[in-house]
Design a protein around this motif. Structure first.
Motif: not given
Ligand code: ADP
Length: 275
Positions: A52-53, A180-184, A210-214
């Motif tokens: 997470f940036t 869509t479960e995207p990359a970013v 970020v933390r739970l679903h990567g």
């Protein structure tokens, strides 16, 4: 040198790399009439999957341009953008066609905007699954329900956006960005139009993604408190990366921003006085 090698090794931390920018440069205007502005100047950046940036910097430092180039909404003049291992830009070489780029964006990239950008005539559930429909994917109602329930909107599936608060609308926008479960996921000032409490809910949801679903989130913000929800803050000044802060707190971010401002004022002062 040793320092930068260490940074490189820890950049992806053994995880996959969700986003890589290599020597990305973007200019606006024309050199001929002296209106050339270098919005991004040789930016190289690598973000790990599941990071997470926050991107921060003074107005005009290139944050939006960075986001647009990284998300494939705008093409850099030179350099490389790689999302989830796929090159989105060819620089001067072969580039993807617009249609292919649009298809890629629809499935591999999620967007969250300050003004939500929901379609007013669609319900919450329909807005959420729109990226799946546009990508020609099968849509399961249960999938939308599950995501929206996780966002605290399980009882709002049939509502239209005008029946929701700003915070609720932004939560729908986040559900839509994640479906869509995207990359970013790129978020452009996602809390800019929200009150403090709604902003906190939205930031927690991004953090949870970020933390739970990567998922991987890149967020542009002006607000040090919002940026403190990120794992890392990347600072931009005059189109260049100007350092980063890991495990940031709002106080440390504000302090760093103040110094960035000093540097820039110093640079401009030197230029304008000709010294
Ligand atoms: P930020 O998001 O940090 O405020 P931007 O990426 O919007 O910065 O802008 C970076 C620089 O590029 C600024 O000097 C801005 O004026 C310039 N710029 C951005 N978009 C355009 C454009 N479409 N045409 C001309 N100049 C632009």
């Amino acid at each position: 040198m040793r320092h930068s090698q260490r940074q490189e090794r820890t950049a992806t931390d053994g995880r996959g790399e969700a986003l890589r920018l290599v020597k990305v440069t973007k200019t606006y205007g024309a050199a001929a009439d002296g209106t050339l502005v270098t919005a991004l100047d040789d930016v190289t950046l690598s973000l790990a999957t599941g990071s997470f940036t926050a991107v921060m910097g003074p107005s005009g430092s290139g944050k939006s341009t960075l986001l647009h180039c990284a998300a494939g909404l705008d093409r850099p003049d030179s350099g490389l953008v790689v999302v989830d291992g796929e090159e989105m830009t060819g620089g001067p070489g072969p580039a993807r066609g617009e249609a292919a780029l649009t298809r890629f964006r629809r499935t591999r990239i999620g967007f969250v905007f300050q003004q939500y950008n929901l379609l007013p005539t669609l319900t919450v559930a329909q807005n959420t699954v729109l990226p799946l429909r546009l990508a020609g994917r099968r849509v399961h109602r249960a999938q939308a329900e599950r995501i929206l329930t996780g966002m605290g909107l399980g009882d709002r599936l049939g509502h239209t956006p005008d029946q929701l608060s700003g915070g609720q609308r932004q939560r729908v926008a986040i559900a839509r960005a994640l479906v869509t479960e995207p990359a970013v996921v790129f978020a452009d000032e996602p809390t800019g139009a929200l009150d403090t409490r709604s902003a906190r809910d939205v930031l927690r949801l991004l953090q949870e993604a970020v933390r739970l679903h990567g998922r991987t989130v890149v967020m542009v913000t002006h607000d040090p408190v919002a940026a403190s929800y990120a794992d890392t803050v990347q600072f931009l000044a005059d189109g260049r990366l100007a350092g980063q802060l890991r495990a940031p707190t709002a106080e440390r971010i504000a302090e760093r921003l103040a110094h960035l401002g000093d540097d820039i004022v110093g640079t401009h002062a030197t230029t304008t006085t000709g010294v």
